[in-house]
Design a protein around this motif. Sequence first.
Motif, short mmCIF file in Angstrom:
data_model
loop_
_atom_site.label_atom_id
_atom_site.label_comp_id
_atom_site.label_asym_id
_atom_site.label_seq_id
_atom_site.Cartn_x
_atom_site.Cartn_y
_atom_site.Cartn_z
N LEU A 105 0.83 -1.20 0.00
CA LEU A 105 0.00 0.00 0.00
C LEU A 105 0.86 1.25 0.00
N VAL A 106 0.53 2.18 -0.89
CA VAL A 106 1.18 3.49 -0.94
C VAL A 106 0.14 4.55 -0.61
N ILE A 107 0.45 5.41 0.35
CA ILE A 107 -0.44 6.52 0.69
C ILE A 107 0.30 7.82 0.44
N ALA A 108 -0.22 8.62 -0.49
CA ALA A 108 0.35 9.93 -0.79
C ALA A 108 -0.62 10.99 -0.28
N ALA A 109 -0.15 11.83 0.64
CA ALA A 109 -1.02 12.83 1.26
C ALA A 109 -0.37 14.19 1.20
N GLY A 110 -1.18 15.19 0.87
CA GLY A 110 -0.69 16.56 0.82
C GLY A 110 -1.37 17.43 1.86
N VAL A 185 7.59 10.54 -6.40
CA VAL A 185 6.92 9.28 -6.74
C VAL A 185 7.93 8.27 -7.28
N GLU A 186 8.91 8.75 -8.03
CA GLU A 186 9.89 7.85 -8.65
C GLU A 186 10.76 7.12 -7.62
N GLN A 187 10.78 7.59 -6.37
CA GLN A 187 11.57 6.94 -5.33
C GLN A 187 10.88 5.69 -4.76
#
Length: 266
Positions: A105-110, A185-187
């Motif tokens: 799971l990836v969670i991206a939050a701003g 994101v590329e990391q």
Amino acid sequence: MVKNPYIPTAVEIISIRPESEVDYTYRLAIDLDVDNGQFVEVSIPKVGECPISVSDFGNDYIDLTIRHVGKVTNQIANLEVGDKLGIRGPYGNGFPIEEYQGKDLVIAAGGTGLAPVKSIINHFYRNPEEINSLTLLLGFRNPANILFADEIAKWEEADHIDVILTVDEGDEEWAGNVGLVTGFVEQINFTDLANKEVVIVGPPIMMKFTSLEFMKHDIKEEQIWVSFERKMSCGIGKCGHCKMDDTYICVEGPVFNYTKAKNLVD
């Protein structure tokens, strides 16, 4: 007798924790059946009402992380422990946490988008056996606006969680990453793509371009989940303030799979 769905319950504030100069987490003494990503309507008599995401919850409490920037929230800033807030809900559909179990799971939050997903992160922090891996990509405007700093430090120490923390603008004391979420994101490890699920929450422009960035790495639309912040005045699909096209965000959302979300426009 049928209960009036617009009548709130008076709930006591049992703690107040500052997160930034304008963001505070209020813990309220109430036992609600909440799903991760749902929201409640918060009110003060003779002042007004506003929708707030539930940032965490337990058997006898919910946490609401509130930014003091409006008519109602500025009045909430004057409240103290022991005072009461009007609460009704929870409303909407949350994240399908069962679909994330056993996955990468990836969670991206701003920014304040971290609040609606914090309960998911804490769930998998406490239950590492339920998930294969968890990657957090967290972006804030500047170091002073980083929310939940103590919990982020706790997540960074967990063996099964990778944290990428960045700010749009650093300062003299900031030694971490600087740049937009999309640039990091590329990391992320993009092996075993079929086993990935991606959650993206933040300002609309951030969710749009972060989703596109993940799709450049061959993440499919159906693997991406987003959550919309709207003026959800009634919470039950009656007033139409949150409506996008023919979709009532307060009822069908605020959480959507990207296959649906990509077609929602004002």
